[in-house]
Scaffold this active site. Sequence first.
Site, PDB file in Angstrom:
ATOM      1  N   HIS A  59     -25.381  -7.149   1.844  1.00 41.47           N
ATOM      2  CA  HIS A  59     -25.168  -7.450   2.430  1.00 41.47           C
ATOM      3  C   HIS A  59     -25.782  -8.628   3.424  1.00 41.47           C
ATOM      4  O   HIS A  59     -25.375  -9.824   4.239  1.00 41.47           O
ATOM      5  CB  HIS A  59     -24.854  -6.668   3.878  1.00 41.47           C
ATOM      6  N   LYS A 117       1.965  -3.195  10.152  1.00 44.79           N
ATOM      7  CA  LYS A 117       1.544  -5.571  10.713  1.00 44.79           C
ATOM      8  C   LYS A 117       2.641  -5.130  10.869  1.00 44.79           C
ATOM      9  O   LYS A 117       3.448  -5.261  12.548  1.00 44.79           O
ATOM     10  CB  LYS A 117       0.991  -5.369  10.097  1.00 44.79           C
ATOM     11  N   LYS A 163       4.002  -6.104  15.046  1.00 43.64           N
ATOM     12  CA  LYS A 163       3.850  -7.611  15.498  1.00 43.64           C
ATOM     13  C   LYS A 163       5.283  -7.782  15.726  1.00 43.64           C
ATOM     14  O   LYS A 163       6.157  -8.576  16.503  1.00 43.64           O
ATOM     15  CB  LYS A 163       3.860  -8.281  14.308  1.00 43.64           C
ATOM     16  N   LYS A 215       6.343  -5.309  18.116  1.00 41.18           N
ATOM     17  CA  LYS A 215       6.237  -4.998  19.888  1.00 41.18           C
ATOM     18  C   LYS A 215       5.605  -6.553  20.717  1.00 41.18           C
ATOM     19  O   LYS A 215       5.089  -6.141  21.330  1.00 41.18           O
ATOM     20  CB  LYS A 215       5.318  -3.940  19.770  1.00 41.18           C
ATOM     21  N   HIS A 223      -1.184  -7.969  19.339  1.00 35.22           N
ATOM     22  CA  HIS A 223      -1.321  -8.435  17.741  1.00 35.22           C
ATOM     23  C   HIS A 223      -2.566  -6.754  17.225  1.00 35.22           C
ATOM     24  O   HIS A 223      -3.471  -6.378  17.621  1.00 35.22           O
ATOM     25  CB  HIS A 223      -2.973  -8.886  18.589  1.00 35.22           C
ATOM     26  N   PRO A 224      -2.034  -7.071  15.269  1.00 38.95           N
ATOM     27  CA  PRO A 224      -2.308  -5.685  14.700  1.00 38.95           C
ATOM     28  C   PRO A 224      -3.942  -5.435  14.981  1.00 38.95           C
ATOM     29  O   PRO A 224      -3.775  -4.296  14.607  1.00 38.95           O
ATOM     30  CB  PRO A 224      -2.090  -6.267  13.826  1.00 38.95           C
ATOM     31  N   ASP A 225      -5.140  -5.759  15.238  1.00 33.18           N
ATOM     32  CA  ASP A 225      -6.416  -5.569  15.090  1.00 33.18           C
ATOM     33  C   ASP A 225      -6.260  -5.017  16.498  1.00 33.18           C
ATOM     34  O   ASP A 225      -7.613  -4.456  16.321  1.00 33.18           O
ATOM     35  CB  ASP A 225      -7.156  -7.310  15.040  1.00 33.18           C
ATOM     36  N   TYR A 248     -18.596  -1.906  18.134  1.00 36.37           N
ATOM     37  CA  TYR A 248     -18.943  -3.340  17.977  1.00 36.37           C
ATOM     38  C   TYR A 248     -17.967  -3.791  16.444  1.00 36.37           C
ATOM     39  O   TYR A 248     -17.544  -2.583  16.073  1.00 36.37           O
ATOM     40  CB  TYR A 248     -20.522  -3.056  16.748  1.00 36.37           C
ATOM     41  N   THR A 257     -16.684  -7.116  14.210  1.00 36.05           N
ATOM     42  CA  THR A 257     -17.122  -8.314  13.342  1.00 36.05           C
ATOM     43  C   THR A 257     -16.322  -9.511  14.860  1.00 36.05           C
ATOM     44  O   THR A 257     -15.156  -9.313  13.842  1.00 36.05           O
ATOM     45  CB  THR A 257     -17.608  -7.674  12.116  1.00 36.05           C
TER      46      THR A 257
END
Length: 612
Positions: free
Chosen positions: A327, A406, A410, A412, A415-417, A439, A441
């Site tokens: 990483h 998704k 959407k 509705k 925001h999916p995330d 957390y 990212t």
Amino acid sequence: MDNNLSESLPERTFQYQSSLPSLPVPLLETSLSKYLDAVHPFASEKEFKATADIVSKFQAGVGKELHQKLLQRARTKRNWLEEWWLDAAYLEVRIPSQLNVNFAGPAPYLEHCWPPEEGTQLQRASITIWHTLQYWNLIRTERLHPQKAGKIPLDMDQFRMLFCTCKVPGVKKDTIRNYFKTESEGPCPSHLVVICRGRIFTFDAVCDGQILTPPELLRQLSYVKERCEGEPEGDGVAALTSEERTRWAQAREYLINIDPHNNTILEIIQSSLFVISLDETKPYSTPENYTNLTLEALTGNPTIRWGDKSYNSLVFADGTFGSTCDHAPYDAMVLVSMCWYLDQQIKVTTGKWKGSDTVRAVPRPEELVFTVDEKVQSDISHAKRQYLESVQDLQVVCYAFTAFGKAAIKQKKLHPDTFVQLAMQLAYQKMYKRPGSCYETAMTRKFYHGRTETMRPCTQEAVNWYKAMVDPTCDADAKRKAMLLAFNKHNKLMGEAQEGKGFDRHLLGLYLIAKEEGLPTPDLFMDPLYAKSGGGGNFVLSSSLVGYTTVLGAVAPMVHHGYGFFYCIRDDRIVMSISAWKSCHETDAASLFNIFCSSLHEMLHLATTSQL
């Protein structure tokens, strides 16, 4: 030059690098007020007041001085964070990185043309390797399109780290060696390394200026496989890369001291394009259940992967694939971009090679044999022991939630995330009856050499919404209002983080300046609430959206009593991998998954019914 002509020229991969804006330093008071807002859910009134006092003292005193010094640093660097982040987040970390820091994942080919099937391992491998080499060539010739957010170009520097890159252990701090060059910069290594049954081979992927075709690659892989099947297992020197960093550094120095040829071999591995691991296991997986494959990618045989390599392509005996990646040199989005490219290419060609079957007289792969003595052998068995002990403690579940994805979210207008993140918040709080520091990212690639910022999803608004959800006196409308407030807050924080206006990296910068100047650690960082709210790498939920494609990944939890939570959001499903440590009796990845699924249902239902 004619304007129309310049517009029709294809964009080059790295053409915007020189014009990207520098990473900004946020205002001190803004960062501190955001920090206070973020710790609020984890504090009693008394604790919060104590922290607020510490923060205001910091802002008026030492914090102000440190902030000025940080601004000074930012004047001379296009990215004030870059070196610090690399050191603090990766290179100075001493715990074994293969399990704790690397990210790994399954390849999605089993969903279309390559279901698990024995006897296909090398044939399929030759095709994926060929497509991977085409991707290397796209970057090398700068024909890979630069990525953008809308019309804003994103930093592409991390793509230089995908090939010919390796971390090298140091006694106090590791280093990254990158041998990659674009065509205009000069020659780039073009050899591959194949590891099989503890033995290491290498061959050049280019012959007379042409990339080897799949039939040629197949011949090279078959040669390695036949050699390994007919002879005893190798020493498994690769297992040393799974060791605690300082121990591995010392073992590596010893290896080089007993025979300079060992150093030559290490250089060949470090500079190679990537590593191909021929694995004898058959981690049966399906589109709905990727658990075996994901677990094997994250915790598999340490003698056949080079843990410090930026890309290990794992090829399993049942014709399925995975990867494990260091990483330090890049973030997962780079690998996701390549894997999505591979998936599309394999799908389009139905996993077949349509070109010539002619096999040129390519030199056979060469075995790289380390000189080892009893001490090296005992170092290897120590590395294997500690690795196997650690991996047996890791629990991973990797399932698809197939009720919706998704498209339904959407519809509705949500925001999916954010939807998935809030479902995770709800699930955690249902399971533990308390908020969990989290957390997520955030990507800061709009800036020169930008990587990530922390976004903290456990907001006061998310906690208030959870309370509404479990309150029998609350009607659907009140629950929905609370949910929308949580959505808005999350979206706002995520947007700010991506613009370089988060606060976690800023606080880290202030902490590191104090450390560099030999000053005592400021009280702000010693405050119990700092760690309790996740600061200093103490997040209980460590999460990341892997994207909206078929590509999935997994990571180990950040803390012993925590979870790793990676997910991808597709049109019709949400696929996620959740990890936990078995030795922590409070955590269970499967239970969290189940509660998470019911939270997703509950949220979609709430978004549907309350509009009436």
